[in-house]
Design a protein around this motif. Structure first.
Motif, PDB file in Angstrom:
ATOM      1  N   THR A   3      -3.269  -2.331  -8.201  1.00  0.00           N
ATOM      2  CA  THR A   3      -3.686  -1.307  -7.249  1.00  0.00           C
ATOM      3  C   THR A   3      -2.775  -1.284  -6.027  1.00  0.00           C
ATOM      4  O   THR A   3      -2.381  -0.215  -5.540  1.00  0.00           O
ATOM      5  CB  THR A   3      -5.146  -1.541  -6.829  1.00  0.00           C
ATOM      6  N   GLU A   4      -2.411  -2.479  -5.526  1.00  0.00           N
ATOM      7  CA  GLU A   4      -1.503  -2.530  -4.384  1.00  0.00           C
ATOM      8  C   GLU A   4      -0.192  -1.819  -4.700  1.00  0.00           C
ATOM      9  O   GLU A   4       0.332  -1.049  -3.894  1.00  0.00           O
ATOM     10  CB  GLU A   4      -1.213  -3.983  -3.997  1.00  0.00           C
ATOM     11  N   HIS A   5       0.306  -2.105  -5.880  1.00  0.00           N
ATOM     12  CA  HIS A   5       1.553  -1.479  -6.311  1.00  0.00           C
ATOM     13  C   HIS A   5       1.442   0.043  -6.224  1.00  0.00           C
ATOM     14  O   HIS A   5       2.330   0.720  -5.687  1.00  0.00           O
ATOM     15  CB  HIS A   5       1.851  -1.929  -7.742  1.00  0.00           C
ATOM     16  N   LEU A   6       0.334   0.550  -6.724  1.00  0.00           N
ATOM     17  CA  LEU A   6       0.153   1.999  -6.749  1.00  0.00           C
ATOM     18  C   LEU A   6      -0.059   2.557  -5.341  1.00  0.00           C
ATOM     19  O   LEU A   6       0.499   3.604  -4.986  1.00  0.00           O
ATOM     20  CB  LEU A   6      -1.022   2.373  -7.657  1.00  0.00           C
ATOM     21  N   VAL A   7      -0.844   1.836  -4.542  1.00  0.00           N
ATOM     22  CA  VAL A   7      -1.075   2.311  -3.169  1.00  0.00           C
ATOM     23  C   VAL A   7       0.239   2.306  -2.398  1.00  0.00           C
ATOM     24  O   VAL A   7       0.553   3.239  -1.653  1.00  0.00           O
ATOM     25  CB  VAL A   7      -2.142   1.443  -2.472  1.00  0.00           C
ATOM     26  N   ASP A   8       1.017   1.235  -2.592  1.00  0.00           N
ATOM     27  CA  ASP A   8       2.313   1.157  -1.927  1.00  0.00           C
ATOM     28  C   ASP A   8       3.194   2.348  -2.291  1.00  0.00           C
ATOM     29  O   ASP A   8       3.988   2.818  -1.477  1.00  0.00           O
ATOM     30  CB  ASP A   8       3.046  -0.133  -2.315  1.00  0.00           C
ATOM     31  N   LEU A   9       3.068   2.789  -3.525  1.00  0.00           N
ATOM     32  CA  LEU A   9       3.882   3.930  -3.950  1.00  0.00           C
ATOM     33  C   LEU A   9       3.386   5.228  -3.331  1.00  0.00           C
ATOM     34  O   LEU A   9       4.042   6.263  -3.434  1.00  0.00           O
ATOM     35  CB  LEU A   9       3.862   4.054  -5.477  1.00  0.00           C
ATOM     36  N   GLY A  10       2.204   5.170  -2.740  1.00  0.00           N
ATOM     37  CA  GLY A  10       1.697   6.359  -2.075  1.00  0.00           C
ATOM     38  C   GLY A  10       0.502   7.012  -2.760  1.00  0.00           C
ATOM     39  O   GLY A  10       0.035   8.053  -2.337  1.00  0.00           O
TER      40      GLY A  10
END
Lengths: 337, 337
Positions: free
Chosen positions: B174-181
């Motif tokens: 999820t962090e990865h995806l949130v970081d991507l925006g």
DNA sequence: GAGCATACTGGAAACGATTCCACTTTTGTT
DNA sequence: AACAAAAGTGGAATCGTTTCCAGTATGCTC
């Protein structure tokens, strides 16, 4: 930890003899008054009694209640799905499956067979890896049904066989490619010792001969079913002075390795190389381009295997050889060269 | 068919007592003169004698020589590879594996456990499907080691657990995806009853909360691990008034169904929808675009599980809970929305 | 209510190994 | 040469069931 309850404990708890308990446990084996049965059942419940399989099997000599399934490689989706179906079929007949894997290792296979022998299973379904004639003979000698599925062994008298018609399927693949105009067709097959490997190359060669296509032994590679060597085989084929324009591959593991190599080299499918696979993994359809496959009817294979494995054991019975029909599914990975 | 040879047949053929034969069979259990041993071995060979496991197990009460492996679904490549490794580990310790599959069916699972109980196996490694508390309790009661791998059950006291840290892995995804925006992230998880399903959604939600992303329960779908329902779940998510721009999927079967649906709809990955999968099938790398995955260290899971399952059984021993580290592998299927 | 067929029950013998213990033979020591 | 220790062997009990058979209780028919 308290020793677990035996039939004797139950008997004395219920105030009956062990013979009665035994009759309660196996309904139909003799009369028991309803009231007595209830008392026994209560005692069973209360003591959490579960009859020991070992003792039971010891007494009833030929228990056709267990079936051995010896697979070469559960990691191979084809075998995994076969296992799934076999378990399903067996269950519908009230039979349990002892699943063993050999990881394509003749040693492990021998061990697995030894276990099955000493467990006196009712039948064995196997994808044999190696010629362990003694072990197979021993099973037959115990009057155990032996069913080879997918692959087979020639030197095991009395064993049944269930598989697709590999010669025919290989023919279809090769015909398809020849029809598209291919003249140099690579063939990544299983080990030469495997019946499937031999049958498929035979079918392949037959078509080439019929169509007057020149044969080149360098185009046929025998590669272990398991492991990464499919990649090297592809590399070797493409490094030939006259590389193939099409490729037939024997299973999922090999095609994964092969495709990985192709991607690395930048070889385009099907533009530079058409690909056909003997397998049916859902991913083959998702791959870009969708792979042309030969789909094996796994449910049928399983059904026939279980049927034969559980058949009335009569050593005299003629061993049967069942061939089910595979389906050729042309998709996007094959085109004109 | 001749009844197969027993220890008595061997004894009389070799002109010794059955006690001697037994000592020959199990070396180290007592002295035997070399010459006598040879005679016995010859008789064994000649009669093709193989000791019956049933009789043997009956005598030696707690045989830690067999280990039960109860898998939810061999068709799932993750479990298949787990099975492969467990067999490997067990073999290196001279232990045999009884592999049973439940096909995610609580009934089948209960049957499998009943078998294991009545076989008095030394240890059980399982990916539990349902809460069959009685069955598990019965195993514990027999002082059998119970190891849950991948998933676990809360209400089974005394059971060990081996798995990845699902909260942490879900966080990473999820962090990865949130970081991507991404702000709207779909989550196709296992059933709510599964420990993995709960842990993963918890990790997911924690990150959303920390990052101040609005939560929407409609974005979290609980789907059976097995079957084709991953496709419908994706369809439902994309049909939302505000569809997600990214998706986390719990296993291979689900992602296959999901991708098939996406292709059908013409949804582009990652342009229209980023995808992360909890699984590590070789095909995920071959898929176009290569899928971002969470790779579970299968060999470690297997090693720990076997270790615990075969440990000295001391009912008093504190149940252990081992978390191994999963690896987040970002690839091409995730990008900015 | 006598006689007989059934229903029910329990004692005891398997099944095929392991293992304890007592006994005989060999080996080694002085 | 005598004796103790060790090596080798076999008889018999045991593991937990099933099953045969004999014995007892119950129900039915006339």
């Amino acid at each position: 930890m308290a020793r677990s309850a035996t039939i004797r404990d139950v008997a004395s708890a219920a105030g009956v003899s062990i013979a009665v308990v035994s009759r309660v446990i196996n309904p139909g084996s003799g009369p028991v008054r309803a009231e007595t049965r209830d008392r026994v059942l209560a005692a069973i419940e209360q003591l959490a009694y579960r009859p020991r399989t070992a003792a039971r099997e010891l007494k009833q000599a030929g228990a056709a209640t267990t079936l051995g399934l010896v697979l070469a490689d559960v990691t191979n989706p084809f075998f995994a799905r076969l296992a799934d179906r076999v378990v399903w079929e067996a269950r519908s007949r009230g039979v349990q499956v002892l699943l063993m894997t050999t990881q394509e290792d003749p040693h492990l296979e021998e061990e697995a067979l030894a276990t099955l022998v000493s467990r006196r299973v009712g039948g064995v379904i196997a994808t044999p890896t190696a010629t362990n004639p003694d072990s197979w003979a021993r099973l037959r000698q115990l009057d155990t049904n032996v069913v080879f599925v997918d692959r087979s062994l020639d030197d095991v008298p009395g064993a049944h066989t269930v598989s697709i018609d590999n010669v025919r399927s290989a023919r279809q693949a090769t015909e398809h490619l020849v029809d598209l105009g291919h003249r140099r067709i690579g063939f990544i097959s299983g080990p030469e010792t495997s019946s499937t490997g031999r049958a498929r190359t035979a079918g392949h060669r037959a078509v080439l001969a019929e169509r007057g296509v020149e044969q080149d032994d360098a185009l046929v590679r025998h590669v272990p079913f398991r492991g990464e060597q499919g990649g090297d085989a592809v590399g070797a084929l493409l490094a030939l002075p006259e590389p193939p324009t099409a490729l037939v591959v024997a299973n999922t593991a090999q095609v994964v390795a092969a495709l990985r190599r192709l991607r690395l080299r930048g070889t385009a499918v099907p533009a530079d190389l058409s690909v056909v696979v003997f397998d049916d993994d859902p991913w083959t359809e998702l791959f870009e381009p969708a792979l042309t496959i030969i789909r094996q009817p796994i449910a049928m294979l399983a059904a026939h295997s279980v049927e034969l494995a559980l058949a009335e054991r009569a050593s005299a019975a003629e061993p049967r050889s069942i061939a089910v029909e595979a389906e050729f599914v042309p998709r996007a990975s094959t085109s004109a060269p």
